[in-house]
Design an enzyme around this catalytic site. Structure first.
Site, short mmCIF file in Angstrom:
data_model
loop_
_atom_site.label_atom_id
_atom_site.label_comp_id
_atom_site.label_asym_id
_atom_site.label_seq_id
_atom_site.Cartn_x
_atom_site.Cartn_y
_atom_site.Cartn_z
CG HIS A 1 -2.12 0.90 1.08
ND1 HIS A 1 -2.20 2.12 1.71
CD2 HIS A 1 -3.26 0.78 0.36
CE1 HIS A 1 -3.35 2.70 1.40
NE2 HIS A 1 -4.01 1.91 0.59
CE LYS B 1 -1.45 4.87 -1.24
NZ LYS B 1 -1.94 3.79 -1.99
#
Length: 572
Positions: free
Chosen positions: A469, A471
């Protein structure tokens, strides 16, 4: 697109037609309801702003003290929150040390154990006079998670919902049905994630609030990355928060529902015959098929005491890297009605593509949902022509909680490999030594390629899968961009996003080390040989090479093959 799980009745030929008729009837009813459901008008939105004098607070004075001790020329300090323990305890520290204000902006806040611990501290902060503002995207505030909205009725707490959907909060599917008349607006979500104390210290990154983001998920955990920030950059973060908070798309909770509404939502949860309204640990994205992950969320009936055992991070001792920085953020109007609210080339992703295009030697990308689209493919082609090395870490099909996003990414794999882009896909089952992204997550056994140790608050190790998850984009080992954005057309065209841009070789090297440790211990490298894809395990890894989507079920592979040709990139 979002779809409910197939009804058991559909598997019986004798009952199939009856089930189909029921579905049609529900769709017709939903379409009628969509025409009747409306948001309130003439809503009072008292304008408020971030603390004007952060240097007059203990946190503000601590920033000045830390900067003087470091003899730093830059006015902003940073620390990678590279473990679930650091991610959680840093938030506790901001809450406990706040004297005047707390500002939280999130896509999703889930009603579960870790959230109860955070909200207990927030409630105590409000009781001692701290002004708390919470801005939450409305999409996931349903079912058990709607009970988080009770905070709006506490003294010194304001809670606003961004881009709300009309209709019942009993289930997400029901709300989508009642919003079919304006499905384009449903697709646009506020995806920003900020946590700010006294306009002096803050946290930005990809992490929502909930067990699965802090290594405590029962069946699944997210491998995530945040940055703790201090100093001038936090004032930029607060200015962004204020812009969204005072926007006409931000509705005070009280204008949408009251305590009695929440009581009615809570009542079925205690009834033996009640429908299952518990939420999966991940934040559901609109118009993506989300893998089913069983998770029972606590109800948070009154946001009461839970007996917190976690110790807050010591902000006086935490190492900071002082560096030049900037905040990249989308305009609130990007989530507004119509498609002309944001000029072409004026989004965070557009700015990020421009930064990526300036890379001279190396580009490292971490994106859980990676659907590049043609503009990004052109940037990659130009960089490869100049000899720039490009590496991408994304989810495998087995680790991806959004199979539709994987279908979009799969379209580009052959073309990316042909350009010379190095593709890595994270495994769902992690085991090995510590040192990579998401340290502290126990995704399989007692150890993980993404860290060792249990979840926060003394919780036991999770036994489920891991899903990337984080970024981040690292350019030439000197510029790090970390935020809420995915490198896909949804983040470019639909969602609002925010990211920190930090020019620091030291912090960039730390980020690269985390990613490379993950590549070496828990990810496949893709190759295109003899006209087919192959997944290569790292040398010495406890898992083997594969010639098809590794660890994914046949059913999941078929689903992606069906979805792939159907949906446009921007819907994935």
């Amino acid at each position: 697109m979002l779809q409910p799980r197939p009804s058991a009745a559909l598997s019986s030929p004798g009952r199939g037609w009856l089930a189909l008729l029921r579905i049609v009837a529900m769709a017709m009813l939903a379409a009628w309801a969509a025409g009747c459901a409306n948001l309130p008008t003439n809503v009072a939105r008292p304008v408020s702003h971030a603390l004007e004098a952060p240097d007059d607070t203990a946190l503000g004075r601590l920033v000045q003290q830390r900067r003087a001790q470091a003899t730093a020329r830059s006015d902003s300090g940073f620390r990678l929150l590279d473990s679930v323990d650091m991610a959680f305890t840093s938030r506790l520290a901001l809450i406990e040390n706040a004297q005047r204000t707390l500002d939280l902006q999130y896509y999703a806040i889930h009603a579960d154990g870790s959230t109860e611990q955070l909200l207990e501290r927030i409630r105590a902060a409000a009781a001692r006079g701290v002004r708390v503002r919470i801005l939450l995207d409305d999409f996931n505030s349903v079912g058990a998670d709607a009970q988080v909205l009770r905070l709006a009725f506490l003294n010194n707490v304001e809670l606003r919902l961004y881009n709300p959907l009309p209709g019942s909060r009993r289930s997400l599917v029901g709300r989508i049905f009642t919003s079919l008349a304006d499905f384009g607006q449903v697709q646009k979500r506020m995806h920003n994630k900020l946590f700010i104390a006294d306009n002096a210290w803050g946290i930005a990154g990809g992490r929502n609030l909930g067990d699965a983001y802090f290594g405590r998920g029962e069946d699944s955990n997210f491998v995530d990355l945040d940055v703790l920030a201090a100093g001038r950059i936090v004032r930029d973060m607060s200015a962004s928060f204020d812009t969204y908070w005072n926007n006409e798309l931000a509705f005070p909770v009280e204008s949408l529902l009251d305590k009695k509404d929440l009581d009615r939502l809570r009542t079925p949860l205690n009834a033996a015959s009640a429908p299952d309204v518990s939420q999966t640990p991940q934040a559901t994205q609109p118009a993506r098929v989300t893998a089913t992950v069983t998770h029972t969320a606590s109800v948070l009936p009154d946001v009461t005491t839970t007996g917190v055992q976690s110790r807050a991070l010591d902000l006086q001792q935490v190492a900071l890297t002082w560096a030049p920085s900037a905040l990249m953020v989308d305009k609130p109007g990007k989530v507004g009605p119509g498609d002309d609210e944001v000029d072409a080339g004026d989004t965070l992703i557009d700015g990020l593509l421009a930064l990526m295009g300036q890379a001279k030697t190396d580009l490292l990308i971490v994106s859980p949902y990676f659907v590049p689209g043609q503009p990004m493919m052109k940037v990659f082609a130009d960089l490869r022509q100049r000899g720039v090395r490009i590496r991408v870490l994304t989810n495998s099909l087995a680790s991806n909680d959004a199979p539709a996003a994987h279908a979009g990414y799969a379209r580009y794999r052959k073309q990316l490999l042909a350009l010379g882009v190095e593709l890595y896909e994270m495994r769902a089952e992690q085991e090995g030594s510590a040192g990579g992204l998401g340290s502290g997550i126990n995704a399989h056994a007692s150890k993980s390629a993404f860290g060792s140790g249990g979840g926060v608050g003394g919780s036991k190790a999770s036994t489920g899968r891991a899903s990337l998850h984080s970024k981040a984009v690292i350019i030439d080992a000197r510029l790090a961009v970390i935020g809420s954005m995915n490198l896909d057309l949804r983040s470019q065209l639909k969602n609002s996003e925010v990211a920190l841009v930090i020019r620091s070789p030291a912090l960039s090297r730390d980020s690269i080390r985390l990613v490379e440790n993950s590549l070496a211990k828990g990810a496949y490298r893709l190759e295109w040989t003899n006209g087919a894809l192959h997944w290569r395990a790292p040398a010495g890894a406890p898992f083997k090479d594969a010639d098809s989507e590794p660890e994914a079920s046949t059913k999941l592979k078929l689903l992606v093959n069906v979805l792939g040709p159907l949906a446009p990139d921007e819907m994935l």
